[in-house]
Design an enzyme around this catalytic site. Structure first.
Site, PDB file in Angstrom:
ATOM      1  N   ASN A  88       0.863  -1.178   0.000  1.00 59.96           N
ATOM      2  CA  ASN A  88       0.000   0.000   0.000  1.00 59.96           C
ATOM      3  C   ASN A  88       0.896   1.225   0.000  1.00 59.96           C
ATOM      4  O   ASN A  88       1.803   1.329   0.830  1.00 59.96           O
ATOM      5  CB  ASN A  88      -0.915   0.001   1.231  1.00 59.96           C
ATOM      6  CG  ASN A  88      -1.915   1.143   1.199  1.00 59.96           C
ATOM      7  OD1 ASN A  88      -1.564   2.300   1.386  1.00 59.96           O
ATOM      8  ND2 ASN A  88      -3.175   0.807   0.981  1.00 59.96           N
ATOM      9  N   SER A 118      -5.052  -0.212  -2.762  1.00 61.57           N
ATOM     10  CA  SER A 118      -5.524   1.099  -2.326  1.00 61.57           C
ATOM     11  C   SER A 118      -6.698   0.900  -1.386  1.00 61.57           C
ATOM     12  O   SER A 118      -7.635   0.154  -1.716  1.00 61.57           O
ATOM     13  CB  SER A 118      -5.959   1.953  -3.518  1.00 61.57           C
ATOM     14  OG  SER A 118      -6.638   3.120  -3.066  1.00 61.57           O
ATOM     15  N   GLU A 119      -6.658   1.556  -0.232  1.00 68.54           N
ATOM     16  CA  GLU A 119      -7.741   1.366   0.733  1.00 68.54           C
ATOM     17  C   GLU A 119      -9.087   1.873   0.209  1.00 68.54           C
ATOM     18  O   GLU A 119     -10.134   1.561   0.771  1.00 68.54           O
ATOM     19  CB  GLU A 119      -7.414   2.038   2.072  1.00 68.54           C
ATOM     20  CG  GLU A 119      -7.234   3.542   2.026  1.00 68.54           C
ATOM     21  CD  GLU A 119      -5.787   3.938   1.842  1.00 68.54           C
ATOM     22  OE1 GLU A 119      -5.428   5.022   2.325  1.00 68.54           O
ATOM     23  OE2 GLU A 119      -5.016   3.182   1.213  1.00 68.54           O
ATOM     24  N   LEU A 120      -9.070   2.649  -0.887  1.00 69.12           N
ATOM     25  CA  LEU A 120     -10.326   3.110  -1.479  1.00 69.12           C
ATOM     26  C   LEU A 120     -11.035   2.000  -2.242  1.00 69.12           C
ATOM     27  O   LEU A 120     -12.168   2.181  -2.681  1.00 69.12           O
ATOM     28  CB  LEU A 120     -10.073   4.299  -2.414  1.00 69.12           C
ATOM     29  CG  LEU A 120      -9.595   5.590  -1.735  1.00 69.12           C
ATOM     30  CD1 LEU A 120      -9.487   6.709  -2.752  1.00 69.12           C
ATOM     31  CD2 LEU A 120     -10.529   6.005  -0.611  1.00 69.12           C
TER      32      LEU A 120
END
Length: 220
Positions: free
Chosen positions: A25, A48-50
């Site tokens: 990440n 990606s944390e999205l």
């Protein structure tokens, strides 16, 4: 070192920490540059944390989709062949479940602080989860800010998490966080050890096998 060379230099050194097959990440800003310097034969999956697993490079204006495909900073992104989209809960389940091998974050002070003085911020985003969920945490940042040390004995800004950083990479050197303290294992030969120590508020342990950082492509 010229100002314009600092971020690419740090990104290239950080990229040496990638190993083939890693799930990584990359934080907003400098860490995103790291994929530009992947060693030959090394392939990583960028999370990606999205909600992207297999995030690709920033697209050109013609192919950008700023309404639907963005990176953690809200800038247009892309997805590599074989990548996937997830909802937020599944994305954070990957982090909290220990499936992210390493996260690479910037910092205002040595921890990945989320408050920028004087700027309104909606929250810390996924940094808190990443710092405690990733198997390894590497901070990639400039060594000082306006001449003031960013590697401190005690942070002055709010903590995002504590006892989580494994390595710090700056334009001055590479430091491992050990149970004995901060150990300098590589240094930029453009700086003397005295200059590096003076620019670091925290005490530095000089590693027994201290070596020079690779300056290929960045020689003065």
């Amino acid at each position: 070192m010229e100002k314009s060379m600092i971020k690419p230099f740090i990104a290239k050194r950080v990229a040496q920490e990638f190993t083939d097959g890693m799930v990584v990440n990359l934080g907003i800003g400098l860490p995103v540059l790291c994929t530009n310097y992947l060693p030959e034969g090394i392939h990583v999956t960028v999370h990606s944390e999205l909600g992207i697993v297999g995030q690709g490079p920033a697209p050109d204006a013609e192919h950008a989709d700023p309404m639907h495909v963005v990176d953690a900073g809200g800038s247009p992104s892309s997805v590599v062949l074989g990548g996937a989209f997830t909802d937020s809960s599944d994305s954070f389940a990957l982090i909290r479940g220990g499936h992210v091998d390493a996260c690479f974050l910037g910092a205002l002070e040595v921890d990945a602080n989320w408050i920028i003085p004087g700027k309104k911020m909606p929250g810390m985003g996924g940094a808190m989860d990443l710092l405690v969920g990733a198997k390894k945490v590497i901070v990639a940042m400039e060594h000082t800010a306006k001449g003031n040390p960013k590697i401190l004995k005690k942070c002055r800004l709010p903590y995002t998490a504590v006892h989580c950083v494994n390595m710090i990479v700056t334009e001055m050197g590479v430091m491992n966080v050990t149970d004995k303290g901060l150990e300098l294992i590589e240094y930029n030969p453009e700086f003397t050890l005295e200059q590096i120590i003076a620019a670091t508020e925290a005490d530095l342990i000089i590693g027994p096998e201290l070596k020079k950082m690779d300056m290929t492509g960045f020689e003065a």
